[in-house]
Design an enzyme around this catalytic site. Structure first.
Site, PDB file in Angstrom:
ATOM      1  N   ARG A 106     -91.216   7.640 -12.123  1.00 30.40           N
ATOM      2  CA  ARG A 106     -89.828   8.102 -12.195  1.00 30.40           C
ATOM      3  C   ARG A 106     -89.684   9.246 -13.188  1.00 30.40           C
ATOM      4  O   ARG A 106     -88.934  10.208 -12.962  1.00 30.40           O
ATOM      5  CB  ARG A 106     -88.912   6.928 -12.571  1.00 30.40           C
ATOM      6  CG  ARG A 106     -87.425   7.176 -12.272  1.00 30.40           C
ATOM      7  CD  ARG A 106     -86.680   7.810 -13.435  1.00 30.40           C
ATOM      8  NE  ARG A 106     -86.890   7.042 -14.618  1.00 30.40           N
ATOM      9  CZ  ARG A 106     -86.959   7.583 -15.831  1.00 30.40           C
ATOM     10  NH1 ARG A 106     -86.836   8.887 -16.002  1.00 30.40           N
ATOM     11  NH2 ARG A 106     -87.177   6.831 -16.893  1.00 30.40           N
ATOM     12  N   PHE A 145     -90.065  20.413 -19.592  1.00 35.94           N
ATOM     13  CA  PHE A 145     -88.829  20.703 -20.318  1.00 35.94           C
ATOM     14  C   PHE A 145     -89.113  20.546 -21.802  1.00 35.94           C
ATOM     15  O   PHE A 145     -89.369  19.430 -22.270  1.00 35.94           O
ATOM     16  CB  PHE A 145     -87.750  19.732 -19.857  1.00 35.94           C
ATOM     17  CG  PHE A 145     -86.369  19.976 -20.397  1.00 35.94           C
ATOM     18  CD1 PHE A 145     -85.504  20.867 -19.769  1.00 35.94           C
ATOM     19  CD2 PHE A 145     -85.914  19.285 -21.510  1.00 35.94           C
ATOM     20  CE1 PHE A 145     -84.217  21.065 -20.240  1.00 35.94           C
ATOM     21  CE2 PHE A 145     -84.627  19.474 -21.992  1.00 35.94           C
ATOM     22  CZ  PHE A 145     -83.778  20.367 -21.351  1.00 35.94           C
ATOM     23  N   LEU A 147     -87.882  20.508 -25.376  1.00 42.58           N
ATOM     24  CA  LEU A 147     -86.787  20.445 -26.346  1.00 42.58           C
ATOM     25  C   LEU A 147     -87.234  19.755 -27.630  1.00 42.58           C
ATOM     26  O   LEU A 147     -87.146  20.320 -28.714  1.00 42.58           O
ATOM     27  CB  LEU A 147     -85.588  19.706 -25.734  1.00 42.58           C
ATOM     28  CG  LEU A 147     -84.363  19.544 -26.642  1.00 42.58           C
ATOM     29  CD1 LEU A 147     -83.786  20.904 -27.033  1.00 42.58           C
ATOM     30  CD2 LEU A 147     -83.295  18.673 -25.972  1.00 42.58           C
ATOM     31  N   GLY A 153     -86.279  15.275 -33.535  1.00 37.87           N
ATOM     32  CA  GLY A 153     -86.043  14.473 -32.345  1.00 37.87           C
ATOM     33  C   GLY A 153     -84.578  14.441 -31.972  1.00 37.87           C
ATOM     34  O   GLY A 153     -84.111  15.191 -31.125  1.00 37.87           O
ATOM     35  N   SER A 154     -83.818  13.568 -32.646  1.00 39.44           N
ATOM     36  CA  SER A 154     -82.421  13.352 -32.271  1.00 39.44           C
ATOM     37  C   SER A 154     -81.480  14.465 -32.726  1.00 39.44           C
ATOM     38  O   SER A 154     -80.301  14.436 -32.376  1.00 39.44           O
ATOM     39  CB  SER A 154     -81.934  12.016 -32.858  1.00 39.44           C
ATOM     40  OG  SER A 154     -82.642  10.936 -32.294  1.00 39.44           O
ATOM     41  N   GLY A 253     -76.597  19.417 -21.435  1.00 43.33           N
ATOM     42  CA  GLY A 253     -76.144  19.249 -20.054  1.00 43.33           C
ATOM     43  C   GLY A 253     -77.270  18.777 -19.151  1.00 43.33           C
ATOM     44  O   GLY A 253     -77.062  17.938 -18.262  1.00 43.33           O
ATOM     45  N   ARG A 259     -80.400  11.501 -17.940  1.00 43.72           N
ATOM     46  CA  ARG A 259     -80.041  10.160 -18.398  1.00 43.72           C
ATOM     47  C   ARG A 259     -79.388   9.350 -17.283  1.00 43.72           C
ATOM     48  O   ARG A 259     -79.534   8.134 -17.231  1.00 43.72           O
ATOM     49  CB  ARG A 259     -79.096  10.258 -19.595  1.00 43.72           C
ATOM     50  CG  ARG A 259     -79.760  10.714 -20.877  1.00 43.72           C
ATOM     51  CD  ARG A 259     -78.734  11.133 -21.904  1.00 43.72           C
ATOM     52  NE  ARG A 259     -79.355  11.559 -23.152  1.00 43.72           N
ATOM     53  CZ  ARG A 259     -78.764  12.317 -24.061  1.00 43.72           C
ATOM     54  NH1 ARG A 259     -77.507  12.744 -23.858  1.00 43.72           N
ATOM     55  NH2 ARG A 259     -79.387  12.658 -25.176  1.00 43.72           N
ATOM     56  N   GLU A 379     -84.703  10.651 -24.528  1.00 48.68           N
ATOM     57  CA  GLU A 379     -83.439  11.187 -24.004  1.00 48.68           C
ATOM     58  C   GLU A 379     -82.236  10.469 -24.618  1.00 48.68           C
ATOM     59  O   GLU A 379     -81.241  10.192 -23.962  1.00 48.68           O
ATOM     60  CB  GLU A 379     -83.428  11.121 -22.478  1.00 48.68           C
ATOM     61  CG  GLU A 379     -84.518  12.001 -21.874  1.00 48.68           C
ATOM     62  CD  GLU A 379     -84.472  12.059 -20.372  1.00 48.68           C
ATOM     63  OE1 GLU A 379     -83.386  11.872 -19.802  1.00 48.68           O
ATOM     64  OE2 GLU A 379     -85.531  12.305 -19.758  1.00 48.68           O
TER      65      GLU A 379
END
Length: 400
Positions: A106, A145, A147, A153-154, A253, A259, A379
């Site tokens: 997934r 991706f 990021l 991290g957060s 976005g 998510r 995420e």
């Protein structure tokens, strides 16, 4: 005329795998999508996934990507450029079936479609869309991706990866960490600080100065390619920047879109573990009868079924809201926080029913449980989603 009484209503058999009759919420096209992905996963993933997980590799990732492209599973909720244009609910059903096989599968689809492809589709130029999206939809090109960073991290606003203008070019320097598909990607969507604010870049992975060493020694998401991205003076032409967004709203976005798939996918892992425990409880005998005949085991199964199907109802509801264009980011946090947390608990309870067999790769339960430990924090960690909801409920910002 009085309404028919409950006793006179048509009786349908109780289905242990669909106790609330949730299939009645789905139309023929929804069921066709679900059944197509379920059949593909049963044929191409389930016979091999335990070995891939044990070996810590996904050796046929390129083949799987092409096959997933052929059934329309890559970027399936996007329109044009070879994408299927499926509904949000249909995309969710695909995530459900893929993660019922394995979270790593997934994740391959989610990162490809909901992060890399979505970023280009939503924020890219027409030239970028034409260059990348058709091949990505077909599975001929894999994307990633970038990021998250090694020390960031957060709090993505604190990222250190930087892009500077040099004439008409851009020069990127930095590191990204825990990047799914990174080592096999043809294009990396990389987010970087610039003098103008955070910008996204479509980075061909054959660019000089770009490398993506694979991360080894994972105990979760083992059947998935996870990498570091290294950018050392990567020079890109001006048309590599995604022109449609400046600032954190761009990557955030994309994360909201991804998510949403996790809300469904986590319930797939939970369903597989529940069904494994249910089958086991019907056949495993102790003290002269199947353990499913004991009260404590039945209590566990009942609680697992409650949380599983409550989570599926939540996923359906949020999917309908996304299709209607009314789904808010806070509602995505609601779903991700609840469903992943409950999915882990279902897996752990299922493991207790299987006893020692629950830790064996002959059964899917421990594999799903360890995978979900990663899904719980990527995420958006539990704490971040709690704070998103806390802010929405109180109107007070507790992030700082």
């Amino acid at each position: 005329m009085s309404a028919p009484s409950a006793s006179s209503a048509p009786k349908t058999p109780f289905a242990p795998t669909d106790p609330l009759g949730l299939d009645e919420l789905l139309g023929p096209e929804d069921l066709a999508v679900r059944d197509t992905v379920r059949s593909w996963a049963a044929d191409r993933v389930l016979p091999h996934i335990a070995q891939w997980y044990e070996d810590g590799e996904l050796p046929v990732i390129r083949e799987l990507a092409r096959e997933l492209g052929s059934i329309g599973a890559l970027g399936m909720s996007l329109t044009g450029y070879g994408c299927a244009g499926a509904s949000a609910v249909q995309y969710g059903l695909a995530c459900l079936e893929l993660e019922a096989a394995d979270s790593g599968i997934r994740s391959l689809v989610s990162v490809q479609g909901s992060l890399a492809m979505y970023a280009i589709w939503k924020y890219g130029s027409e030239e970028q869309k034409q260059r990348w999206l058709p091949g990505m939809a077909a599975g001929e090109l894999i994307g990633c991706f970038g990021l998250t960073e090694p020390d960031i991290g957060s709090d993505p606003a604190a990222m250190r990866t930087y892009a500077k203008r040099d004439g008409s070019d851009w020069v990127l320097n930095g590191r990204k960490m825990w990047i799914t598909n990174g080592s096999v990607a043809a294009v990396a969507v990389v987010w970087a600080q610039t003098d103008e604010g955070i910008r996204g870049f479509a980075v061909p992975t054959d660019s000089a100065g770009f490398s993506a060493p694979e991360i080894k020694h994972k105990w979760s998401l083992r059947a998935s390619v996870t990498s570091e991205l290294v950018l050392d003076d990567v020079r890109l032409p001006a048309d590599a920047v995604l022109p449609g967004v400046v600032g954190l709203k761009g990557p955030l976005g994309c994360l909201s879109h991804a998510r949403y798939g996790i809300i469904w996918g986590s319930m797939g892992a939970a369903r597989a573990s529940f069904e494994s425990a249910l089958d086991y409880a019907r056949t495993r005998e102790q003290f002269g009868k199947p353990i499913g005949g004991f009260q404590l085991t039945q209590a566990k199964l009942a609680d697992m079924a409650l949380e599983l199907h409550k989570g599926l109802l939540l996923a359906h509801h949020l999917g309908r809201r996304m299709d209607a264009g009314t789904l808010r980011p806070e509602q995505i946090s609601f779903g991700k926080l609840n469903n992943v947390r409950e999915a882990i608990d279902i897996c752990r309870t299922a493991r207790t029913i299987l006893g020692a067999n629950g830790i064996s790769l002959e059964y899917p339960v421990m594999r799903h449980a360890t995978n979900l430990e990663s899904v719980l924090t990527y995420e958006g960690t539990v704490e971040m989603h709690q704070l998103v909801l806390g802010k929405a409920l109180t109107g007070l910002d507790a992030f700082r």
